[in-house]
Design a protein around this motif. Structure first.
Motif, PDB file in Angstrom:
ATOM      1  N   ALA A 299       0.838  -1.200   0.000  1.00 45.13           N
ATOM      2  CA  ALA A 299       0.000   0.000   0.000  1.00 45.13           C
ATOM      3  C   ALA A 299       0.876   1.254   0.000  1.00 45.13           C
ATOM      4  O   ALA A 299       1.938   1.288   0.603  1.00 45.13           O
ATOM      5  CB  ALA A 299      -0.910   0.006   1.210  1.00 45.13           C
ATOM      6  N   ALA A 300       0.413   2.276  -0.686  1.00 48.55           N
ATOM      7  CA  ALA A 300       1.147   3.543  -0.753  1.00 48.55           C
ATOM      8  C   ALA A 300       0.189   4.685  -0.399  1.00 48.55           C
ATOM      9  O   ALA A 300      -1.021   4.565  -0.569  1.00 48.55           O
ATOM     10  CB  ALA A 300       1.690   3.754  -2.157  1.00 48.55           C
ATOM     11  N   PRO A 301       0.727   5.799   0.086  1.00 48.35           N
ATOM     12  CA  PRO A 301      -0.145   6.941   0.388  1.00 48.35           C
ATOM     13  C   PRO A 301      -0.714   7.541  -0.895  1.00 48.35           C
ATOM     14  O   PRO A 301      -0.152   7.405  -1.979  1.00 48.35           O
ATOM     15  CB  PRO A 301       0.794   7.927   1.088  1.00 48.35           C
ATOM     16  N   ALA A 302      -1.833   8.186  -0.766  1.00 49.30           N
ATOM     17  CA  ALA A 302      -2.460   8.843  -1.910  1.00 49.30           C
ATOM     18  C   ALA A 302      -1.594  10.001  -2.386  1.00 49.30           C
ATOM     19  O   ALA A 302      -0.949  10.673  -1.581  1.00 49.30           O
ATOM     20  CB  ALA A 302      -3.844   9.358  -1.523  1.00 49.30           C
ATOM     21  N   PRO A 303      -1.557  10.253  -3.697  1.00 53.75           N
ATOM     22  CA  PRO A 303      -0.769  11.376  -4.203  1.00 53.75           C
ATOM     23  C   PRO A 303      -1.426  12.713  -3.868  1.00 53.75           C
ATOM     24  O   PRO A 303      -2.617  12.795  -3.595  1.00 53.75           O
ATOM     25  CB  PRO A 303      -0.757  11.140  -5.719  1.00 53.75           C
ATOM     26  N   TRP A 304      -0.621  13.761  -3.890  1.00 53.08           N
ATOM     27  CA  TRP A 304      -1.083  15.135  -3.653  1.00 53.08           C
ATOM     28  C   TRP A 304      -1.250  15.828  -4.996  1.00 53.08           C
ATOM     29  O   TRP A 304      -0.545  15.523  -5.960  1.00 53.08           O
ATOM     30  CB  TRP A 304      -0.055  15.889  -2.807  1.00 53.08           C
ATOM     31  N   TYR A 305      -2.170  16.766  -5.067  1.00 46.99           N
ATOM     32  CA  TYR A 305      -2.405  17.539  -6.288  1.00 46.99           C
ATOM     33  C   TYR A 305      -2.525  19.020  -5.938  1.00 46.99           C
ATOM     34  O   TYR A 305      -2.967  19.372  -4.849  1.00 46.99           O
ATOM     35  CB  TYR A 305      -3.697  17.104  -6.986  1.00 46.99           C
ATOM     36  N   LYS A 306      -2.130  19.879  -6.892  1.00 50.31           N
ATOM     37  CA  LYS A 306      -2.386  21.318  -6.756  1.00 50.31           C
ATOM     38  C   LYS A 306      -3.802  21.572  -7.231  1.00 50.31           C
ATOM     39  O   LYS A 306      -4.233  21.018  -8.246  1.00 50.31           O
ATOM     40  CB  LYS A 306      -1.415  22.140  -7.611  1.00 50.31           C
TER      41      LYS A 306
ATOM     42  N   THR B 252      -4.220  28.991  -5.126  1.00 52.08           N
ATOM     43  CA  THR B 252      -3.855  27.582  -5.240  1.00 52.08           C
ATOM     44  C   THR B 252      -3.562  26.997  -3.869  1.00 52.08           C
ATOM     45  O   THR B 252      -3.162  27.705  -2.939  1.00 52.08           O
ATOM     46  CB  THR B 252      -2.621  27.384  -6.142  1.00 52.08           C
ATOM     47  N   THR B 253      -3.776  25.692  -3.778  1.00 54.03           N
ATOM     48  CA  THR B 253      -3.477  24.956  -2.555  1.00 54.03           C
ATOM     49  C   THR B 253      -3.133  23.529  -2.946  1.00 54.03           C
ATOM     50  O   THR B 253      -3.315  23.122  -4.094  1.00 54.03           O
ATOM     51  CB  THR B 253      -4.658  25.001  -1.564  1.00 54.03           C
ATOM     52  N   CYS B 254      -2.636  22.753  -2.002  1.00 52.35           N
ATOM     53  CA  CYS B 254      -2.230  21.380  -2.237  1.00 52.35           C
ATOM     54  C   CYS B 254      -3.097  20.464  -1.375  1.00 52.35           C
ATOM     55  O   CYS B 254      -3.243  20.701  -0.170  1.00 52.35           O
ATOM     56  CB  CYS B 254      -0.749  21.246  -1.877  1.00 52.35           C
ATOM     57  N   SER B 255      -3.679  19.433  -1.985  1.00 50.53           N
ATOM     58  CA  SER B 255      -4.558  18.532  -1.252  1.00 50.53           C
ATOM     59  C   SER B 255      -4.566  17.156  -1.915  1.00 50.53           C
ATOM     60  O   SER B 255      -4.357  17.036  -3.118  1.00 50.53           O
ATOM     61  CB  SER B 255      -5.983  19.090  -1.221  1.00 50.53           C
ATOM     62  N   GLN B 256      -4.837  16.127  -1.105  1.00 53.07           N
ATOM     63  CA  GLN B 256      -4.956  14.774  -1.638  1.00 53.07           C
ATOM     64  C   GLN B 256      -6.354  14.500  -2.182  1.00 53.07           C
ATOM     65  O   GLN B 256      -6.536  13.572  -2.954  1.00 53.07           O
ATOM     66  CB  GLN B 256      -4.634  13.748  -0.550  1.00 53.07           C
ATOM     67  N   THR B 257      -7.319  15.273  -1.780  1.00 51.96           N
ATOM     68  CA  THR B 257      -8.704  15.046  -2.194  1.00 51.96           C
ATOM     69  C   THR B 257      -9.280  16.310  -2.834  1.00 51.96           C
ATOM     70  O   THR B 257      -8.836  17.418  -2.529  1.00 51.96           O
ATOM     71  CB  THR B 257      -9.574  14.670  -0.983  1.00 51.96           C
TER      72      THR B 257
ATOM     73  N   ARG C 273      -8.312  20.925 -10.672  1.00 53.14           N
ATOM     74  CA  ARG C 273      -6.959  20.408 -10.516  1.00 53.14           C
ATOM     75  C   ARG C 273      -6.018  21.223 -11.383  1.00 53.14           C
ATOM     76  O   ARG C 273      -6.269  21.441 -12.571  1.00 53.14           O
ATOM     77  CB  ARG C 273      -6.897  18.941 -10.904  1.00 53.14           C
ATOM     78  N   ALA C 274      -4.911  21.686 -10.800  1.00 49.04           N
ATOM     79  CA  ALA C 274      -3.974  22.556 -11.508  1.00 49.04           C
ATOM     80  C   ALA C 274      -2.599  21.929 -11.698  1.00 49.04           C
ATOM     81  O   ALA C 274      -1.748  22.507 -12.355  1.00 49.04           O
ATOM     82  CB  ALA C 274      -3.834  23.878 -10.753  1.00 49.04           C
ATOM     83  N   GLY C 275      -2.357  20.760 -11.130  1.00 51.58           N
ATOM     84  CA  GLY C 275      -1.065  20.110 -11.283  1.00 51.58           C
ATOM     85  C   GLY C 275      -0.967  18.865 -10.435  1.00 51.58           C
ATOM     86  O   GLY C 275      -1.746  18.653  -9.521  1.00 51.58           O
ATOM     87  N   GLY C 276       0.013  18.056 -10.744  1.00 54.47           N
ATOM     88  CA  GLY C 276       0.252  16.867  -9.954  1.00 54.47           C
ATOM     89  C   GLY C 276       0.279  15.626 -10.819  1.00 54.47           C
ATOM     90  O   GLY C 276       0.136  15.720 -12.027  1.00 54.47           O
TER      91      GLY C 276
ATOM     92  N   ARG D 212       4.512  13.926  -4.408  1.00 55.56           N
ATOM     93  CA  ARG D 212       4.759  13.012  -3.287  1.00 55.56           C
ATOM     94  C   ARG D 212       4.630  13.690  -1.934  1.00 55.56           C
ATOM     95  O   ARG D 212       4.568  13.020  -0.916  1.00 55.56           O
ATOM     96  CB  ARG D 212       6.173  12.432  -3.377  1.00 55.56           C
ATOM     97  N   ASP D 213       4.618  15.023  -1.879  1.00 58.12           N
ATOM     98  CA  ASP D 213       4.641  15.740  -0.599  1.00 58.12           C
ATOM     99  C   ASP D 213       3.487  16.724  -0.490  1.00 58.12           C
ATOM    100  O   ASP D 213       2.868  17.100  -1.481  1.00 58.12           O
ATOM    101  CB  ASP D 213       5.972  16.473  -0.420  1.00 58.12           C
ATOM    102  N   SER D 214       3.212  17.148   0.733  1.00 56.57           N
ATOM    103  CA  SER D 214       2.069  18.025   1.007  1.00 56.57           C
ATOM    104  C   SER D 214       2.303  19.476   0.588  1.00 56.57           C
ATOM    105  O   SER D 214       1.404  20.296   0.703  1.00 56.57           O
ATOM    106  CB  SER D 214       1.715  17.970   2.495  1.00 56.57           C
ATOM    107  N   ARG D 215       3.481  19.811   0.103  1.00 60.14           N
ATOM    108  CA  ARG D 215       3.748  21.156  -0.413  1.00 60.14           C
ATOM    109  C   ARG D 215       3.661  21.191  -1.931  1.00 60.14           C
ATOM    110  O   ARG D 215       3.898  22.218  -2.548  1.00 60.14           O
ATOM    111  CB  ARG D 215       5.134  21.617   0.034  1.00 60.14           C
ATOM    112  N   CYS D 216       3.385  20.032  -2.524  1.00 60.52           N
ATOM    113  CA  CYS D 216       3.308  19.901  -3.984  1.00 60.52           C
ATOM    114  C   CYS D 216       4.595  20.374  -4.655  1.00 60.52           C
ATOM    115  O   CYS D 216       4.570  21.149  -5.614  1.00 60.52           O
ATOM    116  CB  CYS D 216       2.083  20.636  -4.541  1.00 60.52           C
ATOM    117  N   GLU D 217       5.717  19.903  -4.131  1.00 59.54           N
ATOM    118  CA  GLU D 217       7.028  20.273  -4.688  1.00 59.54           C
ATOM    119  C   GLU D 217       7.759  19.102  -5.326  1.00 59.54           C
ATOM    120  O   GLU D 217       8.515  19.299  -6.266  1.00 59.54           O
ATOM    121  CB  GLU D 217       7.911  20.862  -3.588  1.00 59.54           C
ATOM    122  N   LYS D 218       7.547  17.877  -4.833  1.00 59.61           N
ATOM    123  CA  LYS D 218       8.266  16.703  -5.326  1.00 59.61           C
ATOM    124  C   LYS D 218       7.364  15.905  -6.253  1.00 59.61           C
ATOM    125  O   LYS D 218       6.423  15.265  -5.801  1.00 59.61           O
ATOM    126  CB  LYS D 218       8.710  15.825  -4.156  1.00 59.61           C
TER     127      LYS D 218
END
Length: 64
Positions: free
Chosen positions: A18-25, A34-39, A47-50, A53-59
């Motif tokens: 199992a893996a964590p859900a991805p984050w999206y801008k 803009t904000t970063c969220s998994q849902t 949706r604007a990007g993604g 892997r991280d909650s800052r939408c940088e990786k």
């Protein structure tokens, strides 16, 4: 007994993959913020990007 053990081992091994859900801008349709969220945040957001892997939408992530 053996089937219970087999079922338990199968479920435990599945959890290892199992893996964590991805984050999206997400971008507000109202003001462009803009904000970063998994849902999804609701109908006022798009949706604007993604994925990321991280909650800052940088990786960037290689999620499917």
């Amino acid at each position: 007994m053996a089937s219970t053990l087999a079922t338990t081992l199968l479920l435990a091994s599945a959890a290892l993959w199992a893996a964590p859900a991805p984050w999206y801008k997400w971008r507000s349709k109202l003001d462009g913020a803009t904000t970063c969220s998994q849902t999804p945040l609701g109908p006022g957001w798009e949706r604007a990007g993604g994925p990321y892997r991280d909650s800052r939408c940088e990786k960037p992530s290689l999620a499917k």
